[in-house]
Scaffold this motif. Structure first.
Motif, PDB file in Angstrom:
ATOM      1  N   UNK A  21       0.790  -1.115   0.065  1.00  0.00           N
ATOM      2  CA  UNK A  21       0.005  -0.110   0.211  1.00  0.00           C
ATOM      3  C   UNK A  21       0.907   1.398   0.050  1.00  0.00           C
ATOM      4  N   UNK A  22       0.248   2.277  -0.648  1.00  0.00           N
ATOM      5  CA  UNK A  22       1.062   3.564  -0.705  1.00  0.00           C
ATOM      6  C   UNK A  22       1.633   3.997   0.732  1.00  0.00           C
ATOM      7  N   UNK A  23       2.764   4.446   0.742  1.00  0.00           N
ATOM      8  CA  UNK A  23       3.283   4.924   2.226  1.00  0.00           C
ATOM      9  C   UNK A  23       3.018   6.422   2.250  1.00  0.00           C
ATOM     10  N   UNK A  24       2.882   6.893   3.640  1.00  0.00           N
ATOM     11  CA  UNK A  24       2.656   8.293   3.833  1.00  0.00           C
ATOM     12  C   UNK A  24       4.083   8.850   3.628  1.00  0.00           C
ATOM     13  N   UNK A  25       4.135  10.137   3.716  1.00  0.00           N
ATOM     14  CA  UNK A  25       5.684  11.164   3.781  1.00  0.00           C
ATOM     15  C   UNK A  25       6.270  10.494   4.736  1.00  0.00           C
ATOM     16  N   UNK A  26       5.891  10.396   6.070  1.00  0.00           N
ATOM     17  CA  UNK A  26       6.794  10.094   7.195  1.00  0.00           C
ATOM     18  C   UNK A  26       7.073   8.394   7.056  1.00  0.00           C
ATOM     19  N   UNK A  27       6.049   7.544   6.541  1.00  0.00           N
ATOM     20  CA  UNK A  27       6.682   6.162   6.489  1.00  0.00           C
ATOM     21  C   UNK A  27       7.706   6.219   5.426  1.00  0.00           C
ATOM     22  N   UNK A  28       7.719   6.935   4.295  1.00  0.00           N
ATOM     23  CA  UNK A  28       8.652   6.759   3.314  1.00  0.00           C
ATOM     24  C   UNK A  28       9.873   7.411   3.987  1.00  0.00           C
ATOM     25  N   UNK A  29       9.910   8.657   4.438  1.00  0.00           N
ATOM     26  CA  UNK A  29      11.047   9.070   5.148  1.00  0.00           C
ATOM     27  C   UNK A  29      11.656   8.094   6.116  1.00  0.00           C
ATOM     28  N   UNK A  30      10.899   7.542   7.020  1.00  0.00           N
ATOM     29  CA  UNK A  30      11.649   6.440   8.059  1.00  0.00           C
ATOM     30  C   UNK A  30      12.421   5.408   7.223  1.00  0.00           C
ATOM     31  N   UNK A  31      11.465   4.800   6.089  1.00  0.00           N
ATOM     32  CA  UNK A  31      12.041   3.502   5.462  1.00  0.00           C
ATOM     33  C   UNK A  31      13.365   4.039   4.517  1.00  0.00           C
ATOM     34  N   UNK A  32      13.491   5.263   4.077  1.00  0.00           N
ATOM     35  CA  UNK A  32      14.358   5.778   3.533  1.00  0.00           C
ATOM     36  C   UNK A  32      15.661   5.918   4.467  1.00  0.00           C
ATOM     37  N   UNK A  46      17.042  10.332  16.439  1.00  0.00           N
ATOM     38  CA  UNK A  46      17.570  10.488  15.224  1.00  0.00           C
ATOM     39  C   UNK A  46      16.426  10.404  14.146  1.00  0.00           C
ATOM     40  N   UNK A  47      15.523   9.217  14.434  1.00  0.00           N
ATOM     41  CA  UNK A  47      14.592   9.099  13.291  1.00  0.00           C
ATOM     42  C   UNK A  47      13.368  10.126  13.496  1.00  0.00           C
ATOM     43  N   UNK A  48      13.067  10.451  14.928  1.00  0.00           N
ATOM     44  CA  UNK A  48      11.958  11.747  14.736  1.00  0.00           C
ATOM     45  C   UNK A  48      12.589  12.819  14.288  1.00  0.00           C
ATOM     46  N   UNK A  49      13.736  13.339  14.582  1.00  0.00           N
ATOM     47  CA  UNK A  49      14.271  14.376  13.629  1.00  0.00           C
ATOM     48  C   UNK A  49      14.362  14.309  11.960  1.00  0.00           C
ATOM     49  N   UNK A  50      14.698  13.099  11.375  1.00  0.00           N
ATOM     50  CA  UNK A  50      14.698  12.561  10.120  1.00  0.00           C
ATOM     51  C   UNK A  50      13.247  12.744   9.400  1.00  0.00           C
ATOM     52  N   UNK A  51      12.439  12.241  10.323  1.00  0.00           N
ATOM     53  CA  UNK A  51      11.158  11.673   9.565  1.00  0.00           C
ATOM     54  C   UNK A  51       9.751  12.546  10.038  1.00  0.00           C
ATOM     55  N   UNK A  52       9.788  13.102  11.144  1.00  0.00           N
ATOM     56  CA  UNK A  52       8.701  13.852  11.521  1.00  0.00           C
ATOM     57  C   UNK A  52       8.723  15.262  11.430  1.00  0.00           C
ATOM     58  N   UNK A  53       7.555  16.036  11.051  1.00  0.00           N
ATOM     59  CA  UNK A  53       7.566  17.416  11.019  1.00  0.00           C
ATOM     60  C   UNK A  53       7.789  18.178  12.215  1.00  0.00           C
ATOM     61  N   UNK A  54       8.652  18.903  12.002  1.00  0.00           N
ATOM     62  CA  UNK A  54       9.142  19.673  13.266  1.00  0.00           C
ATOM     63  C   UNK A  54       8.041  20.616  13.695  1.00  0.00           C
ATOM     64  N   UNK A  55       7.471  21.254  12.736  1.00  0.00           N
ATOM     65  CA  UNK A  55       6.208  22.023  13.308  1.00  0.00           C
ATOM     66  C   UNK A  55       5.144  21.446  13.989  1.00  0.00           C
ATOM     67  N   UNK A  56       4.912  20.298  13.759  1.00  0.00           N
ATOM     68  CA  UNK A  56       3.901  19.340  14.746  1.00  0.00           C
ATOM     69  C   UNK A  56       4.588  18.827  16.049  1.00  0.00           C
ATOM     70  N   UNK A  57       3.584  18.887  16.852  1.00  0.00           N
ATOM     71  CA  UNK A  57       3.996  17.991  17.898  1.00  0.00           C
ATOM     72  C   UNK A  57       3.981  16.485  17.710  1.00  0.00           C
ATOM     73  N   UNK A  58       5.237  15.927  18.108  1.00  0.00           N
ATOM     74  CA  UNK A  58       5.469  14.524  17.739  1.00  0.00           C
ATOM     75  C   UNK A  58       6.755  14.208  18.294  1.00  0.00           C
ATOM     76  N   UNK A  59       6.748  13.030  18.938  1.00  0.00           N
ATOM     77  CA  UNK A  59       7.903  12.668  19.509  1.00  0.00           C
ATOM     78  C   UNK A  59       8.218  11.144  19.273  1.00  0.00           C
TER      79      UNK A  59
END
Length: 98
Positions: A21-32, A46-59
């Motif tokens: 199934x198509x990956x979301x941007x975050x899923x693709x960034x994680x996999x890459x 490091x994965x949070x920094x690389x894949x999650x949007x810094x503008x959103x709350x997410x840890x």
């Protein structure tokens, strides 16, 4: 192990040639990100920094949810996204496509 190929432009992963199934941007960034260092553990921070949007709350907890969804989409190859206790995650054998 199943061969995972990544098609970044289409946000797809293939497992042994079968489209997942198509990956979301975050899923693709994680996999890459994991595919750049196959077999090496990457910290959750490091994965949070690389894949999650810094503008959103997410840890790290949000990261765990995305990893879970990625594993489901990869099906039988999802087990290759391995948890490294106390550190983060690593991708066991994969064949990334540039």
């Amino acid at each position: 192990l199943d061969a995972i190929s990544i098609v970044p432009g289409n946000r797809l992963a293939l497992v042994d040639g079968e489209v997942t199934p198509e990956l979301t941007k975050v899923e693709l960034d994680l996999l890459l990100t994991l595919a750049k260092r196959p077999g090496s553990a990457m910290t959750r921070a490091a994965l949070v920094e690389a894949a999650l949007d810094p503008e959103r709350m997410g840890g790290e907890r949000t990261l765990d949810v995305h990893v879970s969804r990625l594993r489901k989409k990869l099906g039988r190859a999802g087990k290759q996204v391995a948890t490294v206790w106390g550190i983060g995650y690593r991708l066991d054998e994969t064949t990334p496509t540039p």
